[in-house]
Design a protein around this motif. Structure first.
Motif, PDB file in Angstrom:
ATOM      1  N   VAL B  35     156.315 -28.268  96.932  1.00 32.13           N
ATOM      2  CA  VAL B  35     154.886 -28.560  96.958  1.00 32.13           C
ATOM      3  C   VAL B  35     154.109 -27.321  97.369  1.00 32.13           C
ATOM      4  O   VAL B  35     153.043 -27.022  96.810  1.00 32.13           O
ATOM      5  CB  VAL B  35     154.597 -29.743  97.914  1.00 32.13           C
ATOM      6  N   GLY B  36     154.693 -26.565  98.303  1.00 32.93           N
ATOM      7  CA  GLY B  36     154.016 -25.348  98.744  1.00 32.93           C
ATOM      8  C   GLY B  36     153.853 -24.345  97.616  1.00 32.93           C
ATOM      9  O   GLY B  36     152.807 -23.681  97.507  1.00 32.93           O
ATOM     10  N   ALA B  37     154.854 -24.253  96.764  1.00 37.71           N
ATOM     11  CA  ALA B  37     154.770 -23.313  95.641  1.00 37.71           C
ATOM     12  C   ALA B  37     153.622 -23.688  94.719  1.00 37.71           C
ATOM     13  O   ALA B  37     152.839 -22.832  94.277  1.00 37.71           O
ATOM     14  CB  ALA B  37     156.084 -23.306  94.870  1.00 37.71           C
ATOM     15  N   ILE B  38     153.508 -24.988  94.432  1.00 38.67           N
ATOM     16  CA  ILE B  38     152.412 -25.419  93.558  1.00 38.67           C
ATOM     17  C   ILE B  38     151.073 -25.196  94.263  1.00 38.67           C
ATOM     18  O   ILE B  38     150.081 -24.819  93.639  1.00 38.67           O
ATOM     19  CB  ILE B  38     152.570 -26.900  93.179  1.00 38.67           C
ATOM     20  N   ALA B  39     151.070 -25.410  95.593  1.00 40.44           N
ATOM     21  CA  ALA B  39     149.824 -25.194  96.322  1.00 40.44           C
ATOM     22  C   ALA B  39     149.401 -23.729  96.221  1.00 40.44           C
ATOM     23  O   ALA B  39     148.225 -23.430  95.995  1.00 40.44           O
ATOM     24  CB  ALA B  39     150.011 -25.586  97.788  1.00 40.44           C
ATOM     25  N   LEU B  40     150.374 -22.827  96.335  1.00 46.11           N
ATOM     26  CA  LEU B  40     150.043 -21.404  96.186  1.00 46.11           C
ATOM     27  C   LEU B  40     149.488 -21.130  94.798  1.00 46.11           C
ATOM     28  O   LEU B  40     148.523 -20.382  94.632  1.00 46.11           O
ATOM     29  CB  LEU B  40     151.292 -20.553  96.426  1.00 46.11           C
ATOM     30  N   LEU B  81     143.157 -15.032  80.521  1.00 42.05           N
ATOM     31  CA  LEU B  81     142.396 -16.124  81.130  1.00 42.05           C
ATOM     32  C   LEU B  81     140.965 -16.071  80.627  1.00 42.05           C
ATOM     33  O   LEU B  81     140.265 -15.084  80.814  1.00 42.05           O
ATOM     34  CB  LEU B  81     142.417 -15.984  82.651  1.00 42.05           C
ATOM     35  N   ASP B  82     140.576 -17.140  79.918  1.00 39.07           N
ATOM     36  CA  ASP B  82     139.161 -17.302  79.621  1.00 39.07           C
ATOM     37  C   ASP B  82     138.764 -18.694  80.117  1.00 39.07           C
ATOM     38  O   ASP B  82     139.551 -19.346  80.802  1.00 39.07           O
ATOM     39  CB  ASP B  82     138.874 -17.109  78.127  1.00 39.07           C
ATOM     40  N   SER B  83     137.580 -19.152  79.765  1.00 36.10           N
ATOM     41  CA  SER B  83     137.163 -20.404  80.409  1.00 36.10           C
ATOM     42  C   SER B  83     138.026 -21.579  79.959  1.00 36.10           C
ATOM     43  O   SER B  83     138.238 -22.518  80.722  1.00 36.10           O
ATOM     44  CB  SER B  83     135.694 -20.670  80.144  1.00 36.10           C
ATOM     45  N   LEU B  84     138.557 -21.533  78.730  1.00 34.81           N
ATOM     46  CA  LEU B  84     139.431 -22.631  78.291  1.00 34.81           C
ATOM     47  C   LEU B  84     140.721 -22.659  79.102  1.00 34.81           C
ATOM     48  O   LEU B  84     141.108 -23.705  79.651  1.00 34.81           O
ATOM     49  CB  LEU B  84     139.747 -22.469  76.794  1.00 34.81           C
ATOM     50  N   SER B  85     141.376 -21.495  79.206  1.00 35.97           N
ATOM     51  CA  SER B  85     142.627 -21.524  79.970  1.00 35.97           C
ATOM     52  C   SER B  85     142.332 -21.716  81.449  1.00 35.97           C
ATOM     53  O   SER B  85     143.185 -22.220  82.188  1.00 35.97           O
ATOM     54  CB  SER B  85     143.472 -20.285  79.717  1.00 35.97           C
ATOM     55  N   ALA B  86     141.140 -21.361  81.907  1.00 41.28           N
ATOM     56  CA  ALA B  86     140.793 -21.608  83.304  1.00 41.28           C
ATOM     57  C   ALA B  86     140.769 -23.103  83.589  1.00 41.28           C
ATOM     58  O   ALA B  86     141.310 -23.568  84.592  1.00 41.28           O
ATOM     59  CB  ALA B  86     139.436 -20.991  83.630  1.00 41.28           C
ATOM     60  N   VAL B  87     140.157 -23.863  82.667  1.00 42.88           N
ATOM     61  CA  VAL B  87     140.158 -25.313  82.854  1.00 42.88           C
ATOM     62  C   VAL B  87     141.584 -25.828  82.861  1.00 42.88           C
ATOM     63  O   VAL B  87     141.980 -26.648  83.708  1.00 42.88           O
ATOM     64  CB  VAL B  87     139.367 -25.999  81.719  1.00 42.88           C
ATOM     65  N   MET B  88     142.390 -25.301  81.928  1.00 45.53           N
ATOM     66  CA  MET B  88     143.754 -25.799  81.836  1.00 45.53           C
ATOM     67  C   MET B  88     144.551 -25.478  83.105  1.00 45.53           C
ATOM     68  O   MET B  88     145.249 -26.337  83.629  1.00 45.53           O
ATOM     69  CB  MET B  88     144.463 -25.208  80.616  1.00 45.53           C
ATOM     70  N   ILE B  89     144.447 -24.239  83.598  1.00 43.16           N
ATOM     71  CA  ILE B  89     145.282 -23.947  84.782  1.00 43.16           C
ATOM     72  C   ILE B  89     144.780 -24.704  85.996  1.00 43.16           C
ATOM     73  O   ILE B  89     145.561 -25.082  86.863  1.00 43.16           O
ATOM     74  CB  ILE B  89     145.425 -22.444  85.115  1.00 43.16           C
ATOM     75  N   SER B  90     143.473 -24.954  86.054  1.00 39.32           N
ATOM     76  CA  SER B  90     143.034 -25.703  87.234  1.00 39.32           C
ATOM     77  C   SER B  90     143.526 -27.140  87.152  1.00 39.32           C
ATOM     78  O   SER B  90     143.903 -27.735  88.165  1.00 39.32           O
ATOM     79  CB  SER B  90     141.523 -25.635  87.404  1.00 39.32           C
ATOM     80  N   VAL B  91     143.553 -27.700  85.939  1.00 40.11           N
ATOM     81  CA  VAL B  91     144.091 -29.059  85.816  1.00 40.11           C
ATOM     82  C   VAL B  91     145.584 -29.054  86.110  1.00 40.11           C
ATOM     83  O   VAL B  91     146.090 -29.865  86.888  1.00 40.11           O
ATOM     84  CB  VAL B  91     143.817 -29.612  84.395  1.00 40.11           C
ATOM     85  N   VAL B  92     146.288 -28.108  85.504  1.00 38.11           N
ATOM     86  CA  VAL B  92     147.742 -28.107  85.648  1.00 38.11           C
ATOM     87  C   VAL B  92     148.149 -27.880  87.094  1.00 38.11           C
ATOM     88  O   VAL B  92     148.963 -28.618  87.654  1.00 38.11           O
ATOM     89  CB  VAL B  92     148.376 -27.025  84.737  1.00 38.11           C
ATOM     90  N   SER B  93     147.543 -26.870  87.728  1.00 36.51           N
ATOM     91  CA  SER B  93     147.991 -26.596  89.090  1.00 36.51           C
ATOM     92  C   SER B  93     147.345 -27.550  90.082  1.00 36.51           C
ATOM     93  O   SER B  93     147.992 -27.963  91.049  1.00 36.51           O
ATOM     94  CB  SER B  93     147.713 -25.139  89.457  1.00 36.51           C
ATOM     95  N   GLY B  94     146.090 -27.934  89.853  1.00 32.34           N
ATOM     96  CA  GLY B  94     145.414 -28.812  90.801  1.00 32.34           C
ATOM     97  C   GLY B  94     145.979 -30.227  90.767  1.00 32.34           C
ATOM     98  O   GLY B  94     146.481 -30.748  91.773  1.00 32.34           O
ATOM     99  N   VAL B  95     145.907 -30.857  89.580  1.00 35.05           N
ATOM    100  CA  VAL B  95     146.451 -32.202  89.458  1.00 35.05           C
ATOM    101  C   VAL B  95     147.960 -32.164  89.687  1.00 35.05           C
ATOM    102  O   VAL B  95     148.535 -33.056  90.317  1.00 35.05           O
ATOM    103  CB  VAL B  95     146.096 -32.815  88.088  1.00 35.05           C
ATOM    104  N   GLY B  96     148.580 -31.083  89.208  1.00 40.69           N
ATOM    105  CA  GLY B  96     150.016 -30.937  89.424  1.00 40.69           C
ATOM    106  C   GLY B  96     150.360 -30.914  90.908  1.00 40.69           C
ATOM    107  O   GLY B  96     151.364 -31.487  91.322  1.00 40.69           O
ATOM    108  N   LEU B  97     149.510 -30.287  91.704  1.00 37.70           N
ATOM    109  CA  LEU B  97     149.756 -30.239  93.149  1.00 37.70           C
ATOM    110  C   LEU B  97     149.730 -31.645  93.743  1.00 37.70           C
ATOM    111  O   LEU B  97     150.629 -32.030  94.509  1.00 37.70           O
ATOM    112  CB  LEU B  97     148.700 -29.362  93.818  1.00 37.70           C
ATOM    113  N   LEU B  98     148.700 -32.418  93.353  1.00 37.28           N
ATOM    114  CA  LEU B  98     148.595 -33.772  93.906  1.00 37.28           C
ATOM    115  C   LEU B  98     149.796 -34.611  93.479  1.00 37.28           C
ATOM    116  O   LEU B  98     150.365 -35.368  94.277  1.00 37.28           O
ATOM    117  CB  LEU B  98     147.295 -34.420  93.450  1.00 37.28           C
ATOM    118  N   ILE B  99     150.189 -34.452  92.214  1.00 28.96           N
ATOM    119  CA  ILE B  99     151.334 -35.227  91.736  1.00 28.96           C
ATOM    120  C   ILE B  99     152.601 -34.797  92.462  1.00 28.96           C
ATOM    121  O   ILE B  99     153.440 -35.628  92.819  1.00 28.96           O
ATOM    122  CB  ILE B  99     151.488 -35.073  90.210  1.00 28.96           C
ATOM    123  N   HIS B 100     152.713 -33.497  92.714  1.00 26.59           N
ATOM    124  CA  HIS B 100     153.903 -33.023  93.426  1.00 26.59           C
ATOM    125  C   HIS B 100     153.967 -33.605  94.831  1.00 26.59           C
ATOM    126  O   HIS B 100     155.034 -34.014  95.289  1.00 26.59           O
ATOM    127  CB  HIS B 100     153.891 -31.497  93.516  1.00 26.59           C
TER     128      HIS B 100
END
Lengths: 102, 617
Positions: B35-40, B81-100
């Motif tokens: 979980v810490g890795a995803i948080a980072l 990284l542009d605004s499209l991939s920015a949205v994607m990484i924030s979803v992947v790492s952010g939601v991914g963190l909560l799921i983790h």
């Protein structure tokens, strides 16, 4: 004394050699194979002696002496092996020795 | 080195450690690590995105190393990284963190805990590489990576055969799409000599006219890949079966990451797609048909997770519909909000399932509103976002999609009606699910398991609250894609009837009202066991409208039949002939090696005779 033609000598040697060779091939008994080998050696010896006498050279006789001593050595070792074989297998059948099958 | 390069690095390291040390790690250590890795990653993503706002060109890119050279150019291992991939990484790492965090609590008592978290981490790594890739080869690496991880995770409980079969099915079905995509990439490279995404989009525009044949085929093949990953018609059959995996996996795969990869791919390759309007309308049609099909199938499911799975398919259908209609940013917006509320729904469903001792059958639930009030409240939040009631995030994104459909050149009124019907279906099956599981009196479960007894409640509950907040207010996040999607959506200047918007807003309420009366028996049963009506139509819908059956008879059976005929492989026989020939000579020669002295002597004699014959002749 009329000289025997070389051809006759060679024909005799060939016949002797063939008899010996056939003996080696068809005989099962190791003792007879050994004897057939002696016949082959003698056939070769005859050919050497004949050639030496036709060309008046000593080389033929020297070769024959070599062959004689070779034959003596071969018989000595061969007979010793035969005795061992008789002891171990109670038979002189050469086919019993065919353990080196590929 | 730029912070961007580090984002996928943390979970990768964590994955390696977890997989190497395995069961030697305690629960606390393993979960802290993963979980810490995803948080980072999430923190790094947030920092990088904040840098992005101040970057001059609107993009940040970093080249790690040169991977290999291809043709004239180089394929780099580099991130973009542009605004499209920015949205994607924030979803992947952010939601991914909560799921983790949730998963760490959910899976606490599993004996293979660290293996599970390792796979989850690897999944995030692959997904981050996918969305950050600056060229299509690297994207394909991440693309296959998520496929692999979903295989590993769906079949995580491999001791049961069904799970393995589900994993295999997901792997094979998505592989069909991947093959199409690979061919598309080859074609793209052959015609453009380039696989860098920005360069491809630019040179496609320079080289081709709208309606050319080559971009049509390339776009169609790429669409094949997207359809496979995003579980759209006709490759949708793997997703409901993928519910065999643990519930956090369903949340991770279905909400935040893998199924949205197809949407991301199309949005990324918009330069190619814009060149072929026919394919754009195929995208829209596929989206709309999947939306309706999955909606109908969701109406007749018994398993709570399968309802959500079909609902995911239909929501992805909305995204495809938006992409096909040229409403790129609306599609990506819906991707983001959907990630929030679908993760919430899946995780809450996971809590319910845990509380009921792994009971997933809706018809054996009932009355959970009283017994699990917190989970029920969270589930309601998820459902109203799914139904797109006004004010929720789902409302903003779905309305944004529906608003563009009517006048879009590649969509049109028919698809608009499709989307409305889909919204109606969404609210009906959501209500059905809610009535069955949460209202009425309880059926069959006497004792509700105390979740927080042997699962740490901080991890099990707080991610849900955060996701609920995001679901409710995520619609207020404004996304600016003007840099990425240069072509504005074409909703201007066309006369639209005034009633369109009112109808779109009213639709979910109509659905709720309909469900309120139609599912009366589900709503107020008083404890007796409910059975699903065994009618043929019900079964047909429950089986996903017979697609599995169709594929079984159309593809699987003939394949097995042919394989059976060709049991002694024809080509194999040719190869076996070589072996047989060599063997023949071997046998002949080894037979001559019989160890018999007289045989050798005869051989020598024969050879001498032959030699003499040759010499004299």
């Amino acid at each position: 004394m009329t000289a025997i033609p070389l051809n006759h000598v060679l024909i005799l040697a060939c016949i002797l050699f063939s008899i010996g060779f056939i003996g080696v091939i068809v005989r099962k008994n190791t003792l007879f194979i050994l004897m057939s080998l002696e016949i082959m050696l003698n056939a070769v010896g005859v050919a050497f002696i004949g050639a030496g006498s036709v060309w008046q050279q000593a080389d033929g006789q020297i070769m024959f002496i070599l062959i004689l001593s070779l034959a003596a050595a071969e018989v000595a070792i061969g007979l010793a092996l035969l005795i061992r074989m008789q002891r171990r297998y109670q038979s002189l059948d050469i086919d019993k020795l065919s353990e080196m099958r590929g | 080195m730029s912070l961007l390069a580090w984002i996928p690095f943390y979970p990768l390291v964590s994955f390696l450690i977890l997989i190497a040390l395995g069961k030697r790690l305690s629960w606390g250590l393993a979960s802290t690590l993963s979980v810490g890795a995803i948080a980072l990653s999430a923190i790094s993503s947030a920092l990088v995105i904040s840098q992005l706002a101040s970057a001059d060109s609107g993009i940040i890119s970093v080249k790690l190393w040169s991977w290999f050279s291809l043709g004239g150019g180089e394929v780099n291992f580099s991130f973009y990284l542009d605004s499209l991939s920015a949205v994607m990484i924030s979803v992947v790492s952010g939601v991914g963190l909560l799921i983790h965090a949730y998963a760490a609590a959910y899976m606490k008592n599993d004996e293979n805990f660290s293996r599970f978290m390792a796979y989850m981490n690897l999944f995030i790594v692959a997904m981050l590489i996918l969305v950050l890739a600056d060229n299509l080869v690297l994207l394909y690496l991440g693309w296959e990576g998520v496929g692999l991880c979903s295989f590993l995770l769906i079949g995580f409980w491999y001791q049961e055969k069904e799970n393995v079969l589900a994993a295999r099915k997901a792997f094979i079905v998505t592989r069909v799409g991947d093959t199409a995509m690979a061919i598309g990439l080859f074609l793209l490279f052959k015609s453009l000599g380039e696989l860098n995404i920005v360069a491809v989009n630019a040179s496609a525009h320079a080289l081709w006219q709208i309606g050319d044949e080559l971009p049509y085929w390339i776009a169609l093949l790429l669409l094949g890949g997207a359809v496979g990953k995003s579980a759209q018609l006709p490759l949708q059959t793997w997703l409901p079966d993928a519910m065999a995996g643990p519930t956090p996996v369903s949340a991770l795969i279905h909400a935040a990451t893998m199924v949205t990869a197809g949407v991301y791919l199309i949005a990324r390759m918009q330069g190619v797609f814009l060149l072929s309007p026919e394919v754009m309308s195929y995208v829209a049609w596929i989206g709309a048909l999947t939306l309706l099909l999955a909606g109908v199938a969701a109406l007749a499911q018994k398993d709570i997770k399968r309802v959500l799975a079909y609902s995911t398919m239909s929501q992805i259908g909305y995204m495809m519909l938006a992409l096909g209609a040229g409403a790129w940013s609306a599609g990506v917006f819906h991707l983001m909000t959907h990630a929030f509320f679908k993760a919430l729904l899946f995780l809450t469903a996971g809590s319910v399932i845990l509380a009921l001792h792994h009971q997933q059958d809706l018809f054996k639930m009932g009355g959970l509103l009283k017994k699990l009030p917190v989970e029920s409240g969270l589930f309601i939040v998820g459902l109203i976002c799914l139904m797109a009631l006004p004010g929720t995030s789902g409302f903003f994104s779905k309305e944004a999609i529906i608003a563009t459909l009517w006048s879009s050149p590649t969509a049109g009124p028919v698809l608009w009606w499709g989307a409305i019907l889909g919204a109606l279906l969404t609210s009906i099956y959501s209500c059905r699910l809610f009535f069955l599981a949460f209202l009425g009196a309880s059926r069959e479960h006497d004792k509700v398991h105390d979740l927080h007894h042997d699962h740490p409640s901080v991890l099990l509950r707080w991610p849900l609250f955060l996701l609920a907040l995001l679901s409710l207010f995520g619609g207020l996040i404004s996304l600016d894609f003007t840099e990425v999607f240069s072509v504005a959506s074409s909703a201007d200047g066309v006369q639209e009837p005034a009633w369109l918007h009112s109808l779109a807003i009213a639709t979910p309420f109509i659905g709720i009202a309909f469900a309120w009366f139609f599912f009366k028996s589900y709503r107020d049963n008083n404890g007796e066991a409910l059975e699903m009506k065994p009618g043929g139509l019900n079964r047909f819908c429950g089986d996903g409208l017979g697609f599995d059956w169709l594929y079984h008879y159309l593809l699987v059976r003939p394949y097995c039949f042919l394989a059976n005929i060709n049991r002694r492989d024809v080509i194999d026989q040719l190869l076996m002939f070589n072996g047989w020939y060599v063997r023949l000579w071997h046998d002949a020669l080894s037979a001559s090696q019989n160890g018999s002295l007289r045989w050798y002597a005869a051989g020598i004699g024969l050879a001498v005779v032959c030699l003499a014959g040759v010499i004299t002749l």
